[in-house]
Design an enzyme around this catalytic site. Structure first.
Site, PDB file in Angstrom:
ATOM      1  N   LYS A  81     -50.500  61.982  49.984  1.00 44.74           N
ATOM      2  CA  LYS A  81     -49.931  62.015  48.625  1.00 44.74           C
ATOM      3  C   LYS A  81     -49.232  63.346  48.328  1.00 44.74           C
ATOM      4  O   LYS A  81     -48.468  63.443  47.375  1.00 44.74           O
ATOM      5  CB  LYS A  81     -51.005  61.722  47.573  1.00 44.74           C
ATOM      6  CG  LYS A  81     -52.071  62.783  47.408  1.00 44.74           C
ATOM      7  CD  LYS A  81     -53.022  62.398  46.277  1.00 44.74           C
ATOM      8  CE  LYS A  81     -54.068  63.473  46.042  1.00 44.74           C
ATOM      9  NZ  LYS A  81     -54.984  63.133  44.936  1.00 44.74           N
ATOM     10  N   ASP A  82     -49.487  64.385  49.153  1.00 52.11           N
ATOM     11  CA  ASP A  82     -48.814  65.681  48.969  1.00 52.11           C
ATOM     12  C   ASP A  82     -47.449  65.750  49.655  1.00 52.11           C
ATOM     13  O   ASP A  82     -46.691  66.696  49.432  1.00 52.11           O
ATOM     14  CB  ASP A  82     -49.685  66.821  49.531  1.00 52.11           C
ATOM     15  CG  ASP A  82     -50.974  67.026  48.758  1.00 52.11           C
ATOM     16  OD1 ASP A  82     -51.006  66.675  47.561  1.00 52.11           O
ATOM     17  OD2 ASP A  82     -51.948  67.537  49.357  1.00 52.11           O
ATOM     18  N   ARG A 134     -49.879  61.978  36.171  1.00 48.03           N
ATOM     19  CA  ARG A 134     -50.097  60.538  36.404  1.00 48.03           C
ATOM     20  C   ARG A 134     -51.431  60.086  35.806  1.00 48.03           C
ATOM     21  O   ARG A 134     -51.513  59.060  35.112  1.00 48.03           O
ATOM     22  CB  ARG A 134     -50.081  60.257  37.920  1.00 48.03           C
ATOM     23  CG  ARG A 134     -50.561  58.862  38.307  1.00 48.03           C
ATOM     24  CD  ARG A 134     -50.740  58.754  39.829  1.00 48.03           C
ATOM     25  NE  ARG A 134     -51.762  59.666  40.334  1.00 48.03           N
ATOM     26  CZ  ARG A 134     -53.073  59.416  40.296  1.00 48.03           C
ATOM     27  NH1 ARG A 134     -53.531  58.303  39.755  1.00 48.03           N
ATOM     28  NH2 ARG A 134     -53.930  60.288  40.785  1.00 48.03           N
ATOM     29  N   ARG A 156     -56.816  73.277  37.215  1.00 47.98           N
ATOM     30  CA  ARG A 156     -56.488  73.472  38.630  1.00 47.98           C
ATOM     31  C   ARG A 156     -57.760  73.850  39.348  1.00 47.98           C
ATOM     32  O   ARG A 156     -58.784  74.056  38.749  1.00 47.98           O
ATOM     33  CB  ARG A 156     -55.459  74.606  38.780  1.00 47.98           C
ATOM     34  CG  ARG A 156     -54.069  74.158  38.441  1.00 47.98           C
ATOM     35  CD  ARG A 156     -53.022  74.458  39.494  1.00 47.98           C
ATOM     36  NE  ARG A 156     -53.426  74.337  40.880  1.00 47.98           N
ATOM     37  CZ  ARG A 156     -52.816  74.947  41.860  1.00 47.98           C
ATOM     38  NH1 ARG A 156     -51.822  75.753  41.614  1.00 47.98           N
ATOM     39  NH2 ARG A 156     -53.189  74.765  43.104  1.00 47.98           N
ATOM     40  N   ARG A 162     -63.627  72.377  39.789  1.00 50.00           N
ATOM     41  CA  ARG A 162     -63.423  71.320  38.801  1.00 50.00           C
ATOM     42  C   ARG A 162     -64.753  70.751  38.317  1.00 50.00           C
ATOM     43  O   ARG A 162     -64.944  70.547  37.117  1.00 50.00           O
ATOM     44  CB  ARG A 162     -62.532  70.220  39.393  1.00 50.00           C
ATOM     45  CG  ARG A 162     -61.113  70.716  39.620  1.00 50.00           C
ATOM     46  CD  ARG A 162     -60.237  69.668  40.285  1.00 50.00           C
ATOM     47  NE  ARG A 162     -58.943  70.279  40.631  1.00 50.00           N
ATOM     48  CZ  ARG A 162     -57.768  69.685  40.476  1.00 50.00           C
ATOM     49  NH1 ARG A 162     -57.700  68.490  39.964  1.00 50.00           N
ATOM     50  NH2 ARG A 162     -56.655  70.302  40.811  1.00 50.00           N
ATOM     51  N   CYS A 249     -43.903  64.452  43.813  1.00 48.44           N
ATOM     52  CA  CYS A 249     -45.342  64.176  43.936  1.00 48.44           C
ATOM     53  C   CYS A 249     -46.091  64.411  42.628  1.00 48.44           C
ATOM     54  O   CYS A 249     -47.170  63.873  42.427  1.00 48.44           O
ATOM     55  CB  CYS A 249     -45.980  65.072  44.996  1.00 48.44           C
ATOM     56  SG  CYS A 249     -45.119  65.182  46.540  1.00 48.44           S
TER      57      CYS A 249
END
Length: 324
Positions: A81-82, A134, A156, A162, A249
Site C-alpha cells: 500500500k506504500d 481514507r 503519526r 499509537r 497513497c
C-alpha cells in the site's frame, strides 16, 4: 557464487523488520542461499510531518528503490500500500505473496467495539486516532449515517506509539491495519475488526511487494516462486483504480478486490472502491464484478472501469489536491 548472501533492503521499523524477516526465510527456502537484511532509513521514517502533508506517495519507498538501482541491495520488501502506482522501468515487482487480512482494526480503551465507543465516551465525542484521510473519511461517514459522535484525530508514529495514546488516555481508540499487528504478534490487542462494508482498506493493504532489478532474470525467477496469482490480480485491480483516479497513497481512497466463489470454484472477482471527503459528508462508493482476471492487462482494466464510473459520479472533487 550461488552461496553468496542475498541482500534484502528493508525499512528499520519493527513491522518492516518483521515482515522482511518472514520474506527472508521464504527466500532462503526457495533459493538455498543465505539472506541478510540491510536496514535503510526512508524519508517517511524520519519526517515528523503528517503523511497527508508530505505527500504520502513513495515516502517509505524511494530510499529502498534508490538502493536497489545502485546495486547496494539485491531485492527489497515493501508494504504494497506504500508503493506509488507508477513502476520504474529499471525495477520489477517480482512477487506479491499471499495477502494477510486486509481489514482495518480498532484498538480501544476498555476493550470497546467501534459502535460502542461514541455511546460511552465521558467527554462527548469519542476521539479516534488515525493518520489516514481514507480512514477518517469512512469512519466519519459511517458515524454520520448511524448517529455516532466521533472525532478523528490525526496521529503519526509506529504501532507502539499509537497504542500508547489509548493506554495513556489521550485517545479513546486508534485505527490500525490487521496485517501489521498480525505480523508483529499483537493481534490479540485488537478490540474490534472493522468490516470492509464499514471501512474499505487502502489499495494493496495486507499485501507485500518484493521488488528487484529488472535485469536480474535469475533472481526474478527465484522470487517469482513466492508470488500468489490471486493476490496479484486483486492488488493490481485495486492499484489500477487508484492510478486512474490520479490519487496518491495518502488520498482518501479505499479499494478491495475479492474473489467470489461458488462452492469450490472461484467464479468472479468483485472490486469495490470508495472516495470521500475526510469529514465524511460526501462519498462516492461503487463496485463492479467480472471474470477473475487471467492477465495483468485484464486486472488493470477492471480497476480503470470502476474508476471511470466513480469519476463520472464526482469522485475527483472529493479528493482535494489530485496527486500527479
Amino acid at each position: 557464487m550461488t552461496d553468496k548472501a542475498l541482500r534484502l533492503g528493508t525499512r528499520r521499523s519493527k513491522l518492516a523488520m518483521s515482515q522482511s524477516g518472514q520474506v527472508a526465510d521464504a527466500v532462503r527456502q526457495v533459493t538455498g542461499r543465505p539472506v541478510e537484511l540491510v536496514e535503510i532509513t526512508t524519508y517517511g521514517d524520519t519526517s515528523r510531518e503528517h503523511l497527508a502533508q508530505i505527500g504520502g506517495t513513495g515516502v517509505f519507498v524511494t530510499a529502498l528503490r534508490d538502493a536497489l538501482v545502485r546495486g547496494e541491495v539485491d531485492f527489497a520488501v515493501h508494504s504494497l500500500k506504500d508503493l506509488p502506482t507508477a513502476q520504474p522501468e529499471e525495477l520489477v515487482l517480482a512477487a506479491v505473496p499471499v495477502r494477510e487480512d486486509p481489514r482495518d482494526v480498532i484498538v480501544a480503551r476498555d476493550a470497546l467495539k467501534f459502535t460502542d465507543l461514541a455511546a460511552s465516551s465521558p467527554k462527548g465525542a469519542a476521539r479516534i486516532g488515525t493518520g489516514s484521510p481514507r480512514r477518517m473519511a469512512q469512519l466519519n461517514a459511517y458515524a454520520r449515517a448511524h448517529g455516532l459522535d466521533i472525532e478523528t484525530v490525526p496521529i503519526r508514529g509506529n504501532v507502539d506509539t499509537r497504542i500508547r495514546y489509548v493506554q495513556d488516555g489521550e485517545l479513546d481508540a486508534v485505527v490500525l491495519a490487521a496485517a501489521g499487528l498480525n505480523r508483529i504478534g499483537r493481534i490479540d490487542e485488537v478490540t474490534d475488526f472493522l468490516s470492509v462494508d464499514t471501512v474499505l482498506p487502502a489499495p494493496g493493504q495486507g499485501a507485500l511487494a518484493i521488488e528487484c532489478a529488472a535485469d536480474n532474470a535469475d533472481l526474478i525467477a527465484a522470487l517469482g516462486e513466492l508470488d500468489d496469482p490471486f493476490t496479484r490480480a486483486a492488488v493490481t485491480a485495486e492499484r489500477s483504480l487508484l492510478a486512474a483516479l490520479e490519487a496518491g497513497c495518502s488520498a482518501p481512497v479505499g479499494a478491495l478486490a475479492d474473489l467470489l466463489a461458488d462452492g469450490q470454484f472461484v467464479k468472479e472477482m468483485r472490486l469495490r472502491g470508495v472516495v470521500g471527503t475526510t469529514d465524511g459528508t460526501r462519498t462516492v462508493q461503487l463496485s463492479t464484478t467480472g471474470p477473475v482476471p487471467q492477465t495483468h492487462d485484464q486486472a488493470l482494466a477492471l480497476g480503470r472501469e470502476l474508476a471511470t464510473e466513480m469519476l463520472a459520479q464526482g469522485a475527483a472533487g472529493l479528493m482535494g489536491e489530485r496527486a500527479h
